[in-house]
Design a protein around this motif. Structure first.
Motif, PDB file in Angstrom:
ATOM      1  N   ALA A 185       0.835  -1.206   0.000  1.00  0.00           N
ATOM      2  CA  ALA A 185       0.000   0.000   0.000  1.00  0.00           C
ATOM      3  C   ALA A 185       0.872   1.259   0.000  1.00  0.00           C
ATOM      4  O   ALA A 185       0.563   2.235  -0.700  1.00  0.00           O
ATOM      5  CB  ALA A 185      -0.927  -0.010   1.214  1.00  0.00           C
ATOM      6  N   LYS A 186       1.960   1.240   0.736  1.00  0.00           N
ATOM      7  CA  LYS A 186       2.884   2.386   0.742  1.00  0.00           C
ATOM      8  C   LYS A 186       3.522   2.566  -0.632  1.00  0.00           C
ATOM      9  O   LYS A 186       3.678   3.694  -1.114  1.00  0.00           O
ATOM     10  CB  LYS A 186       3.970   2.192   1.806  1.00  0.00           C
ATOM     11  CG  LYS A 186       3.476   2.353   3.218  1.00  0.00           C
ATOM     12  CD  LYS A 186       4.602   2.126   4.203  1.00  0.00           C
ATOM     13  CE  LYS A 186       4.095   2.157   5.624  1.00  0.00           C
ATOM     14  NZ  LYS A 186       5.164   1.877   6.589  1.00  0.00           N
ATOM     15  N   LEU A 187       3.903   1.452  -1.260  1.00  0.00           N
ATOM     16  CA  LEU A 187       4.464   1.536  -2.609  1.00  0.00           C
ATOM     17  C   LEU A 187       3.454   2.107  -3.595  1.00  0.00           C
ATOM     18  O   LEU A 187       3.803   2.901  -4.475  1.00  0.00           O
ATOM     19  CB  LEU A 187       4.922   0.153  -3.084  1.00  0.00           C
ATOM     20  CG  LEU A 187       6.218  -0.388  -2.506  1.00  0.00           C
ATOM     21  CD1 LEU A 187       6.466  -1.812  -2.995  1.00  0.00           C
ATOM     22  CD2 LEU A 187       7.384   0.504  -2.861  1.00  0.00           C
ATOM     23  N   ASP A 188       2.184   1.713  -3.440  1.00  0.00           N
ATOM     24  CA  ASP A 188       1.133   2.228  -4.323  1.00  0.00           C
ATOM     25  C   ASP A 188       0.973   3.732  -4.147  1.00  0.00           C
ATOM     26  O   ASP A 188       0.814   4.472  -5.128  1.00  0.00           O
ATOM     27  CB  ASP A 188      -0.180   1.504  -4.037  1.00  0.00           C
ATOM     28  CG  ASP A 188      -1.241   1.813  -5.063  1.00  0.00           C
ATOM     29  OD1 ASP A 188      -0.908   1.801  -6.269  1.00  0.00           O
ATOM     30  OD2 ASP A 188      -2.397   2.069  -4.666  1.00  0.00           O
ATOM     31  N   LYS A 189       1.046   4.211  -2.914  1.00  0.00           N
ATOM     32  CA  LYS A 189       0.971   5.657  -2.663  1.00  0.00           C
ATOM     33  C   LYS A 189       2.148   6.384  -3.304  1.00  0.00           C
ATOM     34  O   LYS A 189       1.987   7.457  -3.878  1.00  0.00           O
ATOM     35  CB  LYS A 189       0.951   5.948  -1.162  1.00  0.00           C
ATOM     36  CG  LYS A 189      -0.354   5.609  -0.475  1.00  0.00           C
ATOM     37  CD  LYS A 189      -0.282   5.917   1.004  1.00  0.00           C
ATOM     38  CE  LYS A 189      -1.527   5.471   1.720  1.00  0.00           C
ATOM     39  NZ  LYS A 189      -1.438   5.689   3.171  1.00  0.00           N
ATOM     40  N   LEU A 190       3.337   5.790  -3.210  1.00  0.00           N
ATOM     41  CA  LEU A 190       4.517   6.398  -3.829  1.00  0.00           C
ATOM     42  C   LEU A 190       4.371   6.447  -5.352  1.00  0.00           C
ATOM     43  O   LEU A 190       4.746   7.432  -5.993  1.00  0.00           O
ATOM     44  CB  LEU A 190       5.786   5.633  -3.453  1.00  0.00           C
ATOM     45  CG  LEU A 190       6.274   5.791  -2.017  1.00  0.00           C
ATOM     46  CD1 LEU A 190       7.423   4.823  -1.740  1.00  0.00           C
ATOM     47  CD2 LEU A 190       6.712   7.217  -1.745  1.00  0.00           C
ATOM     48  N   LYS A 191       3.799   5.395  -5.925  1.00  0.00           N
ATOM     49  CA  LYS A 191       3.608   5.365  -7.374  1.00  0.00           C
ATOM     50  C   LYS A 191       2.595   6.417  -7.807  1.00  0.00           C
ATOM     51  O   LYS A 191       2.804   7.133  -8.787  1.00  0.00           O
ATOM     52  CB  LYS A 191       3.156   3.978  -7.818  1.00  0.00           C
ATOM     53  CG  LYS A 191       3.043   3.827  -9.339  1.00  0.00           C
ATOM     54  CD  LYS A 191       2.652   2.441  -9.745  1.00  0.00           C
ATOM     55  CE  LYS A 191       1.139   2.350  -9.663  1.00  0.00           C
ATOM     56  NZ  LYS A 191       0.583   1.157 -10.257  1.00  0.00           N
TER      57      LYS A 191
ATOM     58  N   ALA B 128       1.913   9.136  -6.273  1.00  0.00           N
ATOM     59  CA  ALA B 128       2.497  10.462  -6.063  1.00  0.00           C
ATOM     60  C   ALA B 128       3.561  10.776  -7.110  1.00  0.00           C
ATOM     61  O   ALA B 128       4.018  11.914  -7.204  1.00  0.00           O
ATOM     62  CB  ALA B 128       3.101  10.554  -4.662  1.00  0.00           C
ATOM     63  N   GLY B 129       3.969   9.780  -7.854  1.00  0.00           N
ATOM     64  CA  GLY B 129       4.982   9.989  -8.888  1.00  0.00           C
ATOM     65  C   GLY B 129       6.409   9.879  -8.379  1.00  0.00           C
ATOM     66  O   GLY B 129       7.347  10.224  -9.087  1.00  0.00           O
ATOM     67  N   SER B 130       6.578   9.390  -7.160  1.00  0.00           N
ATOM     68  CA  SER B 130       7.921   9.259  -6.589  1.00  0.00           C
ATOM     69  C   SER B 130       8.686   8.084  -7.179  1.00  0.00           C
ATOM     70  O   SER B 130       9.912   8.097  -7.229  1.00  0.00           O
ATOM     71  CB  SER B 130       7.848   9.090  -5.069  1.00  0.00           C
ATOM     72  OG  SER B 130       7.289  10.233  -4.480  1.00  0.00           O
ATOM     73  N   ILE B 131       7.944   7.050  -7.595  1.00  0.00           N
ATOM     74  CA  ILE B 131       8.576   5.902  -8.225  1.00  0.00           C
ATOM     75  C   ILE B 131       7.858   5.593  -9.532  1.00  0.00           C
ATOM     76  O   ILE B 131       6.686   5.918  -9.689  1.00  0.00           O
ATOM     77  CB  ILE B 131       8.589   4.654  -7.304  1.00  0.00           C
ATOM     78  CG1 ILE B 131       7.173   4.233  -6.929  1.00  0.00           C
ATOM     79  CG2 ILE B 131       9.429   4.890  -6.076  1.00  0.00           C
ATOM     80  CD1 ILE B 131       7.110   2.921  -6.155  1.00  0.00           C
ATOM     81  N   THR B 132       8.579   4.958 -10.437  1.00  0.00           N
ATOM     82  CA  THR B 132       7.997   4.617 -11.740  1.00  0.00           C
ATOM     83  C   THR B 132       7.277   3.276 -11.647  1.00  0.00           C
ATOM     84  O   THR B 132       7.384   2.556 -10.644  1.00  0.00           O
ATOM     85  CB  THR B 132       9.103   4.511 -12.811  1.00  0.00           C
ATOM     86  OG1 THR B 132       9.972   3.438 -12.455  1.00  0.00           O
ATOM     87  CG2 THR B 132       9.880   5.813 -12.932  1.00  0.00           C
TER      88      THR B 132
END
Length: 126
Positions: free
Chosen positions: A101-107, A109-113
């Motif tokens: 879920a944290k990775l999904d939020k980062l994605k 937000a555009g922080s990760i591709t």
């Protein structure tokens, strides 16, 4: 001093090299002893023989242990790191679903591709 003739640049370099060799040997000794005493696949007598070989033969014993046990050392370090990660997750109360879920939020937000998201998600699911 290693050489006669007072304090010269050559003597200084020889002293520095000798101290460096001792520090490297001591560091390798700590690594090997850490690995050796964590092992459960050999007996106490075998551990004692390795300790004697490593201490009494200096670099020869260190190199012999690293050559014969190097792959096992790497596997045991990887297992210990994985155990530490799993224990941290357990203690902190984080599950794999929380981390995804944290990775999904980062994605979002555009922080990760998307590629990074897929790679990190695959690593978590393993």
């Amino acid at each position: 001093m290693l050489f006669d003739g007072g304090f010269t640049f050559t003597n200084f370099l020889a002293d520095v090299l000798a101290i460096f060799a001792f520090v490297v040997w001591f560091w390798l000794l700590v690594l090997i002893f850490g690995d050796l005493f964590r092992r459960h696949d050999i007996s106490g007598w075998a551990k004692a023989l390795w300790v004697l070989a490593v201490v009494l033969t200096s670099y020869l014993g260190v190199f012999a242990y690293m050559i014969t046990q190097g792959r096992g050392m790497a596997e045991r370090n990887a297992q210990q790191a994985q155990y530490a990660r799993d224990e941290l997750r357990r203690v902190a109360g984080l599950s794999v679903a929380d981390e995804i879920a944290k990775l999904d939020k980062l994605k979002k937000a555009g922080s990760i591709t998307n590629e990074e998201f897929g790679r990190l998600r695959a690593k978590l699911v393993q």
